[in-house]
Design an enzyme around this catalytic site. Structure first.
Site, mmCIF file in Angstrom:
data_model
loop_
_atom_site.group_PDB
_atom_site.id
_atom_site.type_symbol
_atom_site.label_atom_id
_atom_site.label_comp_id
_atom_site.label_asym_id
_atom_site.label_seq_id
_atom_site.Cartn_x
_atom_site.Cartn_y
_atom_site.Cartn_z
ATOM 1 N N ASP A 1 14.470 -91.498 -1.509
ATOM 2 C CA ASP A 1 15.059 -90.702 -0.426
ATOM 3 C C ASP A 1 13.892 -90.868 1.352
ATOM 4 O OD1 ASP A 1 15.949 -87.596 -1.306
ATOM 5 O OD2 ASP A 1 14.095 -88.305 -2.385
ATOM 6 N N ASP B 1 12.435 -97.287 -3.108
ATOM 7 C CA ASP B 1 12.254 -95.674 -2.621
ATOM 8 C C ASP B 1 13.371 -95.170 -3.190
ATOM 9 O OD1 ASP B 1 10.995 -92.990 -2.524
ATOM 10 O OD2 ASP B 1 11.262 -94.178 0.006
ATOM 11 N N ASP C 1 10.237 -96.250 3.049
ATOM 12 C CA ASP C 1 10.202 -95.524 4.508
ATOM 13 C C ASP C 1 8.843 -94.895 4.658
ATOM 14 O OD1 ASP C 1 11.379 -92.603 4.652
ATOM 15 O OD2 ASP C 1 11.224 -93.271 2.636
#
Length: 247
Positions: free
Chosen positions: A26, A24, A198
């Site tokens: 951001d 991922d 996240d």
């Protein structure tokens, strides 16, 4: 797959050259900023990604809510394998379908709301729209009300919550489906899949790699999660990658 509260996740195992690594962007590789275009890309991380991409024979991919165009701009001069817009875009596919007319109408209404709440951001990704309020938390109720009302007249779309953001995107598009597709293709097929992410949107990716006997790594302390390993922050992810890239 049942997700549990795991407050003390162990770090990921030592880096292996037989991994297929899915990252991922951001909140994982990059620290959040008040607006998506204000993020900073660390040069040492770029160099590490280049090294690891070659070490894995190309089996390193970005899996992001950003578009492929945005990813290529951020990570230039690298042009890594990637799935953008939560899997709506895949490297090598043709252009994404045009957004429906109601989504274009929503774009204008959302920008009007954002003008009343300085710091709020409307991120137009073409087939999806993300409403951000990290730069002005007071904008959350108005942004959330607009997005929830819009779903009623956007058939085939769903709301995807994130960290200070709500995204309207087509149903069925998610990071897990993107990972599963890549695992059926070279150079990812036959490797141990590892997904690092996240946010809530990354849980689909975690589920996909775990279903293939892989490794799911949560960045931060969000709970509950299907991940079974953890890293504390994007800074720790970057350090982990830089260390893995050392000869």
């Amino acid at each position: 797959m049942a997700c549990m509260r795991r407050p003390d996740l162990p770090p990921p195992p030592p880096f292996s050259d037989d991994w297929a690594l899915f990252l991922d962007v951001d909140g994982t590789l990059l620290d959040f900023a008040d607006a998506p275009h204000r993020v900073h890309v660390d040069p040492d991380m770029l160099e590490a990604l280049d090294v690891l991409h070659r070490r894995l024979d190309g089996a390193l991919a970005l899996v992001s809510g950003r578009s492929l165009e945005q990813l290529d701009h951020l990570f230039a001069p690298l042009r890594l394998p990637a799935a953008g817009l939560h899997g709506l875009e895949h490297r090598g596919d043709g252009p994404a379908a045009k957004p429906p007319t109601p989504l274009r109408t929503l774009r204008g209404e959302a920008r009007t709301v954002a003008l009343r709440h300085p710091g709020a951001v409307v991120e137009d990704k073409g087939a999806t729209i993300a409403l951000h309020w990290r730069g002005n938390p007071d904008a959350e109720p108005a942004m959330r009300a607009l997005a929830e009302a819009a779903i009623a007249w956007l058939p085939g779309y769903s709301l995807q919550p994130g960290d200070h953001v709500l995204e309207l995107r087509p149903k069925g598009a998610n990071k897990g489906a993107a990972v599963a597709r890549m695992l059926d293709e070279a150079p990812f097929a036959g490797r141990t899949p590892v997904f690092v992410g996240d946010d809530h949107t990354d849980e689909h990716g975690f589920e996909a790699v775990l279903a293939h006997g892989g490794i799911a790594v949560l960045v931060g302390d969000r709970q509950p999660s299907c991940a079974r390993h953890g890293l504390a922050s994007p800074a720790e992810v970057r350090s982990w990658l830089v260390e893995a890239a050392q000869p």
